[in-house]
Design a protein around this motif. Sequence first.
Motif, PDB file in Angstrom:
ATOM      1  N   UNK A  12       0.849  -1.194   0.000  1.00  0.00           N
ATOM      2  CA  UNK A  12       0.000   0.000   0.000  1.00  0.00           C
ATOM      3  C   UNK A  12       0.883   1.243   0.000  1.00  0.00           C
ATOM      4  N   UNK A  13       1.869   1.248   0.862  1.00  0.00           N
ATOM      5  CA  UNK A  13       2.694   2.448   0.999  1.00  0.00           C
ATOM      6  C   UNK A  13       3.573   2.682  -0.222  1.00  0.00           C
ATOM      7  N   UNK A  14       3.987   1.590  -0.889  1.00  0.00           N
ATOM      8  CA  UNK A  14       4.851   1.797  -2.053  1.00  0.00           C
ATOM      9  C   UNK A  14       4.051   2.091  -3.315  1.00  0.00           C
ATOM     10  N   UNK A  15       2.888   1.477  -3.465  1.00  0.00           N
ATOM     11  CA  UNK A  15       2.199   1.570  -4.758  1.00  0.00           C
ATOM     12  C   UNK A  15       1.097   2.622  -4.794  1.00  0.00           C
ATOM     13  N   UNK A  16       0.609   3.061  -3.645  1.00  0.00           N
ATOM     14  CA  UNK A  16      -0.566   3.932  -3.651  1.00  0.00           C
ATOM     15  C   UNK A  16      -0.202   5.370  -3.276  1.00  0.00           C
ATOM     16  N   UNK A  17      -1.019   6.291  -3.783  1.00  0.00           N
ATOM     17  CA  UNK A  17      -0.860   7.696  -3.416  1.00  0.00           C
ATOM     18  C   UNK A  17      -1.579   7.993  -2.114  1.00  0.00           C
ATOM     19  N   UNK A  18      -2.680   7.294  -1.923  1.00  0.00           N
ATOM     20  CA  UNK A  18      -3.537   7.597  -0.794  1.00  0.00           C
ATOM     21  C   UNK A  18      -4.127   6.290  -0.299  1.00  0.00           C
ATOM     22  N   UNK A  19      -4.449   6.251   0.964  1.00  0.00           N
ATOM     23  CA  UNK A  19      -5.021   5.026   1.497  1.00  0.00           C
ATOM     24  C   UNK A  19      -6.325   5.342   2.220  1.00  0.00           C
ATOM     25  N   UNK A  20      -7.329   4.483   1.958  1.00  0.00           N
ATOM     26  CA  UNK A  20      -8.580   4.542   2.706  1.00  0.00           C
ATOM     27  C   UNK A  20      -8.719   3.242   3.484  1.00  0.00           C
ATOM     28  N   UNK A  21      -9.070   3.384   4.743  1.00  0.00           N
ATOM     29  CA  UNK A  21      -9.235   2.198   5.567  1.00  0.00           C
ATOM     30  C   UNK A  21     -10.720   1.994   5.824  1.00  0.00           C
ATOM     31  N   UNK A  22     -11.228   0.834   5.409  1.00  0.00           N
ATOM     32  CA  UNK A  22     -12.640   0.536   5.665  1.00  0.00           C
ATOM     33  C   UNK A  22     -12.745  -0.256   6.957  1.00  0.00           C
ATOM     34  N   UNK A  23     -13.583   0.259   7.851  1.00  0.00           N
ATOM     35  CA  UNK A  23     -13.851  -0.455   9.092  1.00  0.00           C
ATOM     36  C   UNK A  23     -15.352  -0.500   9.278  1.00  0.00           C
ATOM     37  N   UNK A  24     -15.881  -1.673   9.400  1.00  0.00           N
ATOM     38  CA  UNK A  24     -17.306  -1.794   9.675  1.00  0.00           C
ATOM     39  C   UNK A  24     -18.176  -1.046   8.698  1.00  0.00           C
ATOM     40  N   UNK A  25     -17.829  -1.091   7.454  1.00  0.00           N
ATOM     41  CA  UNK A  25     -18.696  -0.498   6.455  1.00  0.00           C
ATOM     42  C   UNK A  25     -18.635   1.010   6.347  1.00  0.00           C
ATOM     43  N   UNK A  26     -17.653   1.641   6.967  1.00  0.00           N
ATOM     44  CA  UNK A  26     -17.426   3.074   6.725  1.00  0.00           C
ATOM     45  C   UNK A  26     -15.928   3.278   6.483  1.00  0.00           C
ATOM     46  N   UNK A  27     -15.608   4.408   5.825  1.00  0.00           N
ATOM     47  CA  UNK A  27     -14.193   4.739   5.646  1.00  0.00           C
ATOM     48  C   UNK A  27     -13.693   5.320   6.965  1.00  0.00           C
ATOM     49  N   UNK A  28     -12.819   4.602   7.630  1.00  0.00           N
ATOM     50  CA  UNK A  28     -12.359   5.026   8.946  1.00  0.00           C
ATOM     51  C   UNK A  28     -11.119   5.891   8.885  1.00  0.00           C
ATOM     52  N   UNK A  29     -10.458   5.927   7.757  1.00  0.00           N
ATOM     53  CA  UNK A  29      -9.245   6.734   7.648  1.00  0.00           C
ATOM     54  C   UNK A  29      -9.013   7.073   6.185  1.00  0.00           C
ATOM     55  N   UNK A  30      -8.628   8.303   5.928  1.00  0.00           N
ATOM     56  CA  UNK A  30      -8.353   8.731   4.557  1.00  0.00           C
ATOM     57  C   UNK A  30      -7.105   9.596   4.611  1.00  0.00           C
ATOM     58  N   UNK A  31      -5.964   9.069   4.184  1.00  0.00           N
ATOM     59  CA  UNK A  31      -4.709   9.802   4.306  1.00  0.00           C
ATOM     60  C   UNK A  31      -3.829   9.554   3.091  1.00  0.00           C
ATOM     61  N   UNK A  32      -3.058  10.556   2.690  1.00  0.00           N
ATOM     62  CA  UNK A  32      -2.016  10.281   1.697  1.00  0.00           C
ATOM     63  C   UNK A  32      -1.005   9.301   2.295  1.00  0.00           C
ATOM     64  N   UNK A  33      -0.499   8.393   1.474  1.00  0.00           N
ATOM     65  CA  UNK A  33       0.421   7.386   2.012  1.00  0.00           C
ATOM     66  C   UNK A  33       1.685   8.038   2.563  1.00  0.00           C
ATOM     67  N   UNK A  34       2.043   9.215   2.019  1.00  0.00           N
ATOM     68  CA  UNK A  34       3.245   9.894   2.506  1.00  0.00           C
ATOM     69  C   UNK A  34       3.104  10.317   3.971  1.00  0.00           C
ATOM     70  N   UNK A  35       1.849  10.454   4.425  1.00  0.00           N
ATOM     71  CA  UNK A  35       1.651  10.956   5.781  1.00  0.00           C
ATOM     72  C   UNK A  35       1.336   9.859   6.783  1.00  0.00           C
ATOM     73  N   UNK A  36       1.421   8.607   6.331  1.00  0.00           N
ATOM     74  CA  UNK A  36       1.142   7.541   7.279  1.00  0.00           C
ATOM     75  C   UNK A  36       2.262   6.506   7.215  1.00  0.00           C
TER      76      UNK A  36
END
Lengths: 286, 352
Positions: A224-248
């Motif tokens: 995820x960190x190498x290939x993606x620009x941004x990451x969304x984390x799905x938890x329990x049917x909602x997006x629980x986190x939305x961050x650029x990979x550079x910041x996580x």
Amino acid sequence: MTDAQFEGEHIVAPSSAADDVLRVEHITKSFGPTVALRDINLHLRKGEVLGLLGDNGAGKSTLIKILCGFQKQDGGEMWLKGEDYAPKSVDNARSLGVDCVFQDLALIDELSVFHNMYLRREKLRSPIPFLNNIVMKREARKALDKIGINIPHIDVPVARLSGGQRQAIAVARTISGDADIILLDEPLAAMGAKEGAQILDLIQRIKEEGNVSVVMILHNMVHVLTACDRVNLIQDGVIGLDKPTAETSVEELTEIMVDEYRRARLAAHIGNGAGAAPAEDTAAGA
Amino acid sequence: MAVASDSSAQAGSSPSPGPASSRARRVPGLGLLKRFLTLREGSIVVVTVITVIYFASTTQHFLTGNNFKTLLPYFAPIAIMAGGQVFVMTLGEIDLSIGAMYLFTPFLYVKLANAGIPLVPCVIVSLLVAMALGAFNGVMVAYVGIASFVATLGMLFVLDGITLVISHSEQVTTPGTTIVGVTSFAQVFGEGTYSELLWAIGIVLVLQILLSFTRWGIYTVAAGGNRLGAAEAGINVKLVLVRNFVLCSVLSGFVGILEAVRSSSASPDPSGSNAILFEAVSAVIIGGTLMTGGAGTVIGALIGALFLGILNDGLVIKGVNANYLDLYLGLAILLAMTVNVYIQRVRRGAGK
């Protein structure tokens, strides 16, 4: 609304921008009593690679299937390049430029490599619409060579290929189409390290061309960190986190996912009286 | 041929000198034989040829023109019905109503003709009804979600029942046959010596082309091999199901009319028509179509029907006691299928 509903420091409201090619708001989906997606808000910028993370059963695959027109959402709206997007079928979504690599790959074991490559977009002769196998073979060979995947024989049934080769064909099929939004459901699942790297390189190349946007479900956080620009984390049917990979970081993502697991365990043990609002939700999901 | 495949294998994959050089030393004739045997139809061709040689060498009358003519009605109708069934069985489904359809359409045709409608339109209308009933089968399976075995079993009894009701369980003379006087129609639709054979060969060729070289064909294989995957790829699987059931029904209905014209009469005998159902399904399976779906061959089904016809005919010529006929037929089918399974294993092994 989404901000207020879910407490916690990791939860970020989906910010939309003018160059969003795909925007999704308040998507819900249930299968009988099981709620798969509660309220999904997501956006994809042009030329961006968005990684979707989430535990098993979080609803990642369901979301992808809705985006590509294979399933229909119960509620919520989608926009594609600024216009209402309500695909009636996979075909319909594909004609609008959205194509998908499914987790099960949607390959037909009994058909040859090149027939699989052109399934549902066969090259035909005219005037009688027979399959133009010669052209399909040639084009399939070209497409696979361009991608750099080694499939020695393209007229053998795909049943004879290895898991990695099959996955590569499914990816190649989607990537060599005309889609400008590509959805990939665990494209590296059955691949060895070398093949996986090839696919990631390929996605990198697509990204550099800048015309194609990608949503990709991955399990491996390093990927995820190498290939993606941004990451969304799905938890329990909602997006629980939305961050650029550079910041996580792997640590942060792991911490969130493990934390969710701990809370679910806790909620399962002591019921809904744990105080924190998400505990109720996680219990329902678990 | 062996050399060419070796060089391409070496060019394409990582170098593996050991197996490649040993392959080059093989006798090319053996390679060809193996290739032929690993064709889906290969095994049944071999079994059929062996059967022909056996009957030709042990009886005097087997390899004669007259016997060939006797053989035709044994296998040509079965071949056509089996051809339609291949499209259903390649989907991993089965149509048990083909025998009943075969029984029903001649009576519909006779009713229409007796009402004063010209003969060719009678055939066309009968076939349209058969198509509609096939579509009903397909809808029950694809949209309602009933297992094809059950849905078409229901259709079997319904059609047998309708046939008994409209015929009042009485045999009828087929209008348009030589007894009544119109010959050119009858010559084309079954009564000419080679009429059924020509229909069978023509229909089988068209069906094989449809299966191998068109989208209809590969969607059939796709929906039979991996139904979910086919749907994910964007194939309208339900439509594929419905149209294959339509194809299967219309061909059975057509054979029913051909046979009624050939024999100048039709009798409402459900047990006879169900025997034909079993023969058609046997021909499909013997021919190399997988019952589980995903692979089928119409040519194979034709040869399967030919094998069954030759076996029937040959045993009669040999003077086998009629009581033993079914027993031998059953044993021969089991033997042929055992050989088939073995050859399939060889085929899978060849892929590795």
